[in-house]
Write an enzyme that holds these catalytic residues in place. Structure first.
Site, PDB file in Angstrom:
ATOM      1  N   HIS A  56       0.875  -1.155  -0.050  1.00  0.00           N
ATOM      2  CA  HIS A  56      -0.024  -0.155   0.069  1.00  0.00           C
ATOM      3  C   HIS A  56       0.829   1.371  -0.109  1.00  0.00           C
ATOM      4  CE1 HIS A  56      -2.633  -3.113   1.692  1.00  0.00           C
ATOM      5  NE2 HIS A  56      -3.539  -2.562   0.803  1.00  0.00           N
ATOM      6  N   CYS A  85       0.551  -8.504   0.748  1.00  0.00           N
ATOM      7  CA  CYS A  85      -0.611  -8.519  -0.018  1.00  0.00           C
ATOM      8  C   CYS A  85      -0.616  -8.804  -1.388  1.00  0.00           C
ATOM      9  CB  CYS A  85      -1.575  -7.255   0.326  1.00  0.00           C
ATOM     10  SG  CYS A  85      -3.280  -7.571   0.279  1.00  0.00           S
TER      11      CYS A  85
HETATM   12  N1  GLN Z   1      -5.122 -13.620  -3.340  1.00  0.00           N
HETATM   13  C1  GLN Z   1      -5.612 -12.412  -3.094  1.00  0.00           C
HETATM   14  C2  GLN Z   1      -4.711 -11.257  -3.944  1.00  0.00           C
HETATM   15  O1  GLN Z   1      -3.763 -11.490  -4.048  1.00  0.00           O
HETATM   16  C3  GLN Z   1      -5.638 -11.662  -1.864  1.00  0.00           C
HETATM   17  C4  GLN Z   1      -6.322 -10.534  -1.740  1.00  0.00           C
HETATM   18  C5  GLN Z   1      -6.550 -10.048  -0.283  1.00  0.00           C
HETATM   19  O2  GLN Z   1      -5.818 -10.096   0.848  1.00  0.00           O
HETATM   20  N2  GLN Z   1      -7.210  -9.159   0.117  1.00  0.00           N
HETATM   21  O3  GLN Z   1      -5.266 -10.371  -4.417  1.00  0.00           O
HETATM   22 ZN    ZN Z   2      -4.279  -9.250   1.789  1.00  0.00          ZN
END
Ligand code: GLN
Ligand code: ZN
Length: 757
Positions: free
Chosen positions: A699, A731
């Site tokens: 982020h 993420c």
């Molecule tokens: N596998 C999903 C991605 O990589 C996980 C998304 C999330 O954690 N919100 O986008």
């Molecule tokens: Zn995530």
């Protein structure tokens, strides 16, 4: 007289006009006058609709340019110093800078934090309090809206977030201090607001104190009495509103506060009615929230009416009828849904329809059932069709659910045995590197999906384009030198919608938008019936990805709790049962992936924590079924198949046992923003399985360096043995662009190599 009223209305408009206007303004394509014109027109239209719908009192001040908590901060002059506000009224650009860090005018500054509004998917802007915080009225917007509503002849009540909830939801900045100590200074400002409303000729004001449904510390409870005693002499009649749960141990407190009325939410906590009725002073109005403001199901008017009639007998005209909470959490108007199946549509009600329901209930109470006979009949017919429909009840799903036992929820062996088997089979290096699943969702990918949806390209063309994207993702990951690859999720519009679209029992709307934050809206799927998997959902894509490489490709699924949490869920059975149905469908997918040679499978549960009930007493029950559902989806595989899970938002400290109970072989988590604190929690608990602490904050616009990552992982080894550590971003990468991804991931791989050496 029994009144029908509303607590709040959706803001965006039928076609999300507010969203487009806001975004246009932020891009400089719309002037401030034009933006304000769109907003005011929407507001007027929404008032008009509610009045024409037959409501006796309409909320004013529920409309917001971004968020109602931010509105409160601005009204009370709670403006963090970095925005350079020097007094007077806060202008719209300062307001947007607080929300977003920037606007069309004014210096950029770090945006205020945003967080979830109770247990909903709406996010509010967190008020920031400084020690010696001064409160002074800094906005006229609320008062202007009141005037505007009056000029249109609207029967209205202004809405305010109450002083205790406002303080509770805020955050102390700088030196620590007890934010409750600010109440003293805050109350005169509230009092001034009420005074001003009084001068404007307002009779009723709605003061929301949703924190009354939480576990409150004693000093906060005591503060309620103090605050409302102070505000009692404003000369206005105050309706104190609570929602999202039961008043519970705060029932007496809420009943006894010197307000003219109290609103309770009977849809989330029907059991509280008797206790509240018993505690209600004989001159107080009770507003009963009987139409679910957070879901999309049509009300069972007959059942509601029977409940209301018992209240009516006791209270007579002191009864008011309302939705359970603000309709902010519900889409606008069902009549806009032209694509929905007719039968399913007859089971639903959006905001506009919910107002009609509230009004019909009031009329039945005051004029008798005959006055609304046709409406009652239609509601009963919808209930009957829903109960009997074979879309809601699939015998084969029911049989399977009944047969779920403990064995289905347990892997064959414990983690240490599995870890051994996985080491031998998967042969991964120390500190394996991987990603969370998605790679950049480029404009090209989105364009292809649009064209496919509109029928401009064939399924085969779409497939080929997606395969090309998968191929690119695999080639890139090989180039970077990652150990466990992913296919990149190009074919997924959204991690829940993608699965919902392929599962039986789910429906999708065209316009069922709900505000998530600011101009952002989500369109949650509707789970209306028993969930079943018609055919494999992801296997072909993952198998294809695996065919392109000798490295392991990790299969990627969204977990049962997250699918549940981010949908509108059926209300005719428990959430636990619905979740278990989803879990079984996913279990089949997991097994099909394993069969196809995919030996590492990730089941994402980013929404696992947000499903926690508001009251601690209810946590255990939720965690029990949520954990079990995850286990059911995952536990069918052999020892050497490795199950991963992923959760993003930290704050796991108090549910760490439940996270361990998921028994995933590997969990990847967000840690970069919590400064290792989270890892310490995992260590303190002695978390038994493998962990991938996110080393790249996806982020943040800045990229990590090798040394930063090495440092982070070294720190992690203080808590977790090296053979149980993974290296990954925190993420998915879908919002990033390829050059950033390349740089960050190459850095990550270099750090892993350095650590191994
Ligand atoms: N596998 C999903 C991605 O990589 C996980 C998304 C999330 O954690 N919100 O986008
Ligand atoms: Zn995530």
């Amino acid at each position: 007289m029994v009144l029908a009223h509303n607590l709040g209305f959706p803001r965006m408009g039928d076609k999300r006009e507010l969203k487009w206007a806001l975004e246009g303004y932020w891009k400089g394509q719309l002037s401030q006058e034009e933006l304000i014109k769109v907003g005011n027109e929407l507001q007027n239209l929404h008032w008009k609709r509610q009045k024409e719908g037959g409501l006796d009192l309409i909320p004013v001040g529920d409309f917001s340019w971004y968020d109602h908590v931010l509105d409160m901060s601005v009204l009370l002059g709670v403006i963090p110093p970095r925005f350079g506000h020097t007094g007077g009224n806060v202008d719209l650009n300062t307001y947007f800078r607080m929300a977003r860090g920037r606007s069309i005018q004014g210096k950029e500054a770090a945006a205020c934090e945003m967080t979830k509004w109770f247990n909903t998917n709406y996010h509010y802007i967190v008020p920031e309090f400084q020690s010696q915080q001064i409160f002074s009225l800094s906005s006229n917007i609320l008062f202007e809206r009141v005037t505007a509503a009056q000029e249109l002849g609207m029967p209205m009540k202004p809405v305010l977030l109450g002083p205790l909830s406002f303080l509770w939801l805020g955050k102390v900045k700088g030196d620590a201090f007890d934010k409750l100590s600010l109440l003293e200074g805050l109350l005169p400002a509230y009092s001034q607001v009420l005074q001003q409303l009084k001068t404007q000729g307002v009779e009723w004001v709605q003061i929301d104190e949703p924190i009354l449904v939480l576990d409150l510390p004693p000093d906060w409870k005591a503060a309620f009495k103090k605050a409302y005693d102070y505000l009692a002499n404003s000369g206005l009649k105050c309706l104190l509103t609570t929602y999202f749960g039961a008043l519970g141990d705060n029932t007496q407190l809420a009943c006894q506060l010197p307000t003219a009325g109290l609103h309770i939410d009977l849809t989330s906590a029907p059991e509280q009615l008797i206790k509240v009725l018993d505690g209600l002073p004989s001159d107080k109005i009770l507003s009963v929230g009987i139409v679910d403001g957070r879901n999309i199901w049509r009300n069972d008017l007959e059942a509601s009416l029977q409940q209301l009639e018992t209240v009516h007998k006791r209270l007579g005209d002191r009864l008011w009828v309302a939705p359970s909470c603000s309709l902010l959490h519900c889409p606008m108007d069902l009549t806009l849904e032209l694509g929905l199946d007719k039968e399913l549509k007859s089971w639903l009600a959006f905001a506009v329809q919910k107002i009609e329901e509230v009004v019909a209930l009031k009329q039945a109470l005051t004029k008798g059932r005959e006055a609304v006979a046709a409406t009652l009949k239609a509601s009963a017919a919808a209930q009957a069709s829903r109960r009997q429909s074979n879309r809601t009840h699939r015998p084969e799903v029911r049989t399977r659910i009944a047969s779920v036992n403990e064995k289905l929820a347990q892997r064959c062996h414990d983690y240490s045995t599995r870890a051994q088997a996985q080491r031998e089979y998967l042969k991964l290096p120390l500190y394996p590197t991987t990603t969370i699943g998605s790679f950049p969702q480029t404009a090209n990918i989105r364009k292809a999906r649009q064209e496919f949806k509109k029928g401009q390209i064939s399924a085969q063309e779409y497939d080929e384009q997606m395969k090309a994207e998968i191929q690119k993702a695999i080639r890139e990951q090989e180039k970077y030198g990652l150990d466990v690859l992913v296919h990149g999720e190009a074919e997924r519009n959204d991690m829940v919608e993608y699965f919902g679209e392929q599962l039986e029992g789910f429906a999708f709307t065209q316009n069922g938008w709900v505000q998530s934050y600011g101009s952002r809206c989500v369109k949650p799927p509707i789970i209306y019936g028993d969930v079943a998997r018609a055919q494999p959902m992801t296997v072909e894509w993952i198998r294809y990805a695996q065919s392109l490489t000798d490295k392991w490709v990790k299969g990627m699924l969204t977990g049962p709790v997250t699918i549940l949490q981010w949908s509108f869920v059926r209300d005719d059975q428990s959430r636990a049962d619905t979740c278990l149905q989803i879990a079984l469908a996913l279990r089949d997918e997991v097994l099909d992936l394993e069969q196809a040679g995919i030996k590492i499978i990730q089941i994402d549960e980013p929404a696992f924590r947000e499903g926690l009930p508001l009251r601690r007493l209810e946590w255990k029950q939720y965690l029990d079924w949520a954990v079990r559902c995850f286990q059911v989806s995952a536990a069918g595989v052999e020892d050497e198949t490795q199950i991963h899970t992923h959760m993003c938002y930290s704050e796991f400290n108090d549910i760490i046992e439940a996270i361990a109970a998921l028994d995933a072989d590997v969990i990847t988590i967000e840690t970069s923003r919590s400064d290792g604190e989270l890892l310490a929690a995992f260590a303190a608990f002695n978390y038994p399985n493998e962990i991938g602490p996110g080393v790249y904050d996806i982020h943040s616009p800045s990229l990590p360096t090798v040394n930063q990552i090495v440092g982070l992982i070294k720190k992690a080894t203080q808590y977790i043995p090296p053979e149980r550590l993974w290296i990954n971003p925190d993420c998915g990468l879908k919002t990033r662009d390829w050059p950033e991804v390349e740089s960050a991931l190459c850095t990550m791989v270099a750090a892993a190599q350095k650590l191994r050496a």
